[in-house]
Design a protein around this motif. Structure first.
Motif, PDB file in Angstrom:
ATOM      1  N   MET A   8      26.582 -12.812  10.854  1.00 34.75           N
ATOM      2  CA  MET A   8      27.469 -13.978  10.998  1.00 34.75           C
ATOM      3  C   MET A   8      28.597 -13.695  11.993  1.00 34.75           C
ATOM      4  N   GLY A   9      28.583 -12.483  12.549  1.00 28.88           N
ATOM      5  CA  GLY A   9      29.603 -12.148  13.535  1.00 28.88           C
ATOM      6  C   GLY A   9      30.766 -11.323  13.004  1.00 28.88           C
ATOM      7  N   TYR A  10      30.689 -10.891  11.739  1.00 28.77           N
ATOM      8  CA  TYR A  10      31.759 -10.051  11.192  1.00 28.77           C
ATOM      9  C   TYR A  10      31.242  -8.623  11.008  1.00 28.77           C
ATOM     10  N   THR A  11      31.816  -7.690  11.749  1.00 20.11           N
ATOM     11  CA  THR A  11      31.434  -6.297  11.551  1.00 20.11           C
ATOM     12  C   THR A  11      32.313  -5.723  10.448  1.00 20.11           C
ATOM     13  N   VAL A  12      31.716  -5.209   9.395  1.00 12.91           N
ATOM     14  CA  VAL A  12      32.540  -4.606   8.336  1.00 12.91           C
ATOM     15  C   VAL A  12      32.049  -3.207   7.994  1.00 12.91           C
ATOM     16  N   ASP A  13      33.009  -2.361   7.623  1.00 18.20           N
ATOM     17  CA  ASP A  13      32.711  -1.038   7.075  1.00 18.20           C
ATOM     18  C   ASP A  13      33.015  -1.091   5.590  1.00 18.20           C
ATOM     19  N   ILE A  14      32.208  -0.384   4.786  1.00 17.22           N
ATOM     20  CA  ILE A  14      32.458  -0.424   3.347  1.00 17.22           C
ATOM     21  C   ILE A  14      32.917   0.935   2.825  1.00 17.22           C
ATOM     22  N   SER A  15      33.651   0.900   1.721  1.00 11.86           N
ATOM     23  CA  SER A  15      34.120   2.147   1.103  1.00 11.86           C
ATOM     24  C   SER A  15      33.105   2.599   0.060  1.00 11.86           C
ATOM     25  N   THR A  16      33.351   3.757  -0.541  1.00 10.34           N
ATOM     26  CA  THR A  16      32.510   4.192  -1.661  1.00 10.34           C
ATOM     27  C   THR A  16      32.848   3.328  -2.874  1.00 10.34           C
ATOM     28  N   PRO A  17      31.881   3.084  -3.758  1.00  6.46           N
ATOM     29  CA  PRO A  17      32.184   2.275  -4.945  1.00  6.46           C
ATOM     30  C   PRO A  17      33.013   3.054  -5.966  1.00  6.46           C
ATOM     31  N   SER A  18      33.895   2.353  -6.658  1.00  5.30           N
ATOM     32  CA  SER A  18      34.628   2.968  -7.777  1.00  5.30           C
ATOM     33  C   SER A  18      34.224   2.234  -9.047  1.00  5.30           C
ATOM     34  N   LEU A  19      33.518   2.931  -9.904  1.00 11.53           N
ATOM     35  CA  LEU A  19      33.067   2.329 -11.156  1.00 11.53           C
ATOM     36  C   LEU A  19      34.103   2.601 -12.238  1.00 11.53           C
ATOM     37  N   THR A  20      34.530   1.544 -12.892  1.00  9.74           N
ATOM     38  CA  THR A  20      35.558   1.696 -13.912  1.00  9.74           C
ATOM     39  C   THR A  20      35.058   1.117 -15.222  1.00  9.74           C
ATOM     40  N   VAL A  21      35.249   1.870 -16.301  1.00 10.36           N
ATOM     41  CA  VAL A  21      34.912   1.338 -17.617  1.00 10.36           C
ATOM     42  C   VAL A  21      36.163   1.368 -18.490  1.00 10.36           C
ATOM     43  N   GLY A  22      36.196   0.503 -19.469  1.00  9.52           N
ATOM     44  CA  GLY A  22      37.341   0.455 -20.361  1.00  9.52           C
ATOM     45  C   GLY A  22      37.184  -0.725 -21.290  1.00  9.52           C
ATOM     46  N   GLN A  23      38.016  -0.756 -22.334  1.00 12.23           N
ATOM     47  CA  GLN A  23      37.835  -1.831 -23.297  1.00 12.23           C
ATOM     48  C   GLN A  23      38.471  -3.127 -22.840  1.00 12.23           C
ATOM     49  N   ASP A  24      39.631  -2.992 -22.260  1.00 15.53           N
ATOM     50  CA  ASP A  24      40.377  -4.207 -21.974  1.00 15.53           C
ATOM     51  C   ASP A  24      41.265  -3.947 -20.767  1.00 15.53           C
ATOM     52  N   PHE A  25      40.736  -4.274 -19.608  1.00 13.91           N
ATOM     53  CA  PHE A  25      41.578  -4.064 -18.433  1.00 13.91           C
ATOM     54  C   PHE A  25      41.349  -5.167 -17.402  1.00 13.91           C
ATOM     55  N   GLN A  26      42.303  -5.269 -16.510  1.00 18.54           N
ATOM     56  CA  GLN A  26      42.292  -6.308 -15.492  1.00 18.54           C
ATOM     57  C   GLN A  26      42.279  -5.651 -14.129  1.00 18.54           C
ATOM     58  N   ILE A  27      41.629  -6.295 -13.189  1.00 18.10           N
ATOM     59  CA  ILE A  27      41.676  -5.787 -11.819  1.00 18.10           C
ATOM     60  C   ILE A  27      42.230  -6.873 -10.926  1.00 18.10           C
ATOM     61  N   LYS A  28      43.326  -6.547 -10.271  1.00 13.49           N
ATOM     62  CA  LYS A  28      43.872  -7.517  -9.319  1.00 13.49           C
ATOM     63  C   LYS A  28      43.263  -7.198  -7.958  1.00 13.49           C
TER      64      LYS A  28
END
Lengths: 287, 153
Positions: free
Chosen positions: B107-127
């Motif tokens: 689509m014309g956007y060149t992007v580089d990606i980071s390594t994935p960060s997998l997070t587990v927990g009972q009750d958390f939010q990600i902003k």
């Protein structure tokens, strides 16, 4: 991390100054400079550096002859040859006297540090020392940033992460992706108490001023973004790479567990009067 | 955020998941959220930079995570979300995001990606954004994978 002593042999004062400037930001340190072959041999004997950078043109002998004499004193001497011309015959003559690393002028900081890292780390994998340099830069930037953000001095420590997980019982973790080569991610994290204390200090609020967890989280997120951004800039200066950072992803909660799979990661800890500000920096394995 | 930017991520899922033995995933819901994504239990965040800057979060319930990990490991039963299962999920998000990056490039956007960060927990939010961002629910053989896609303006 101990600094690695390097002897610079070059008859040009400008070249000497350039090389020592390139090393200033790293864990290499110029322990001495010699402007001719005789002086180089004497200084090698007295200073016993871990590595030597050798110019090809010296007033009393050429760099190959000088390297030969140094290796007479120390057969394990590690020498990087730096010359205006890098041709096959020069490299062949150099190899005969035991030089394994050759650079051509003008030398970029990246090439120099890479070459020095390579020759001083026979038993370590090639990338390991480069990564140590990265981690050391991250640690330095974390300390400096905390000082400029809140005027606090930090006691720094770092270690290689052994387990598969990063556990945060209660607090905030700001994940910032690192792209380019090597790719990875940095996580800045701290407990809830430190988050509030640090956020109030950054906004110059009093300890008993009110602040919601959301506000505090936003402040820490921005601080982490700034710190990791500065780290990436330093790495880009140090090594001629294009490391970029993704926008932060901020996790707030209890019993947070972040996996450290397929990355080699390091813990950097800054102990401050507000509490511990920690950073976990990981790079993808096999890059 | 431009809604057409979710397509590369959906297309990645549709292209990659069947290669690992899943039925073709179906989009069941699309919505807009603001700033924060509540974890369903297992959240994998991958950042991207360059032509577009942002984050994608693959958000899964523990059951959905186990179901996917089991299928990825040739049907091996996954009782608990152990290291091996989590590693499989990290790998999946890496593949999906890399594939999405290829689609974005088209689509014309060149992007580089980071390594994935997998997070587990009972009750958390990600902003993941300071603004609104897009959420797509994908049905994977009865289990839901929630894609949270935030792109900076």
């Amino acid at each position: 991390m101990e600094r690695i002593k390097v002897l610079v042999v070059d008859d040009s004062r400008v070249s000497c100054a350039m090389l020592s400037n390139m090393m200033a930001k790293t864990n290499f340190e110029v322990c001495g400079m010699a402007s001719n072959c005789a002086d180089a041999v004497l200084k090698y004997e007295s200073l016993r550096p871990m590595a030597v950078t050798m110019d090809m043109n010296l007033p009393d002998a050429d760099g190959i002859e000088c390297s030969r004499r140094i290796r007479e004193i120390d057969p394990d001497a590690r020498i990087v040859m730096i010359s205006a011309m890098k041709d096959a015959s020069l490299m062949e003559r150099g190899r005969e006297v035991g030089i394994t690393s050759f650079l051509q002028k003008p030398v970029s900081p990246y090439e120099l540090i890479d070459a020095l890292s390579c020759i001083v780390s026979d038993d370590i994998k090639r990338n390991t020392s480069i990564r140590d340099l990265y981690i050391q830069s991250f640690s330095k930037v974390l300390r400096q940033s905390l000082f400029s953000l809140v005027g606090v001095h930090s006691e720094m420590s770092m270690e290689r992460a052994e387990g598969s997980y990063l556990d945060i019982p209660s607090g905030i973790a700001v994940i910032v992706g690192l792209t380019g080569s090597p790719m990875g991610r940095a996580i800045v994290y701290m407990d809830t108490e430190t988050m509030f204390a640090m956020a109030k200090a950054i906004l110059m609020k009093e300890d008993d001023d009110k602040m919601t967890a959301e506000e505090a989280g936003d402040v820490i997120e921005e601080a982490a973004n700034i710190i990791v951004g500065r780290c990436a800039s330093v790495i880009n200066d140090l090594k001629d790479v294009d490391m970029r950072i993704s926008p932060p992803g901020t996790i707030v909660g209890k019993n947070i567990r972040i996996a450290n799979f397929k990355i080699s990661s390091y813990y950097i800890e800054a102990k401050t009067r507000f509490g511990k500000v920690c950073m976990n920096v990981g790079f993808a394995e096999g890059e | 955020m431009d809604a057409k930017l979710v397509n590369p991520f959906i297309d990645a899922l549709v292209a990659v998941m069947p290669q690992m033995g899943f039925d073709v995933p179906k989009r069941t819901k699309m919505s807009v959220k603001s700033q924060t994504c509540a974890s369903l239990g297992v959240s994998i965040i991958v950042g991207f930079t360059k032509g577009l800057r942002g984050n994608v979060v693959y958000n899964l319930s523990e059951d959905a995570a186990k179901f996917i990990a089991s299928k990825m490991m040739m049907g091996m039963p996954v009782e608990a979300l152990d290291e091996m299962a989590q590693s499989a999920l990290s790998e999946m998000s890496n593949m999906l995001t890399a594939n999405a990056a290829t689609n974005l490039a088209a689509m014309g956007y060149t992007v580089d990606i980071s390594t994935p960060s997998l997070t587990v927990g009972q009750d958390f939010q990600i902003k993941i954004s300071n603004e609104n961002y897009l959420v797509v629910d994908m049905d994977l053989g009865g289990q839901i994978m929630e894609l949270n896609i935030a792109v900076q303006a």
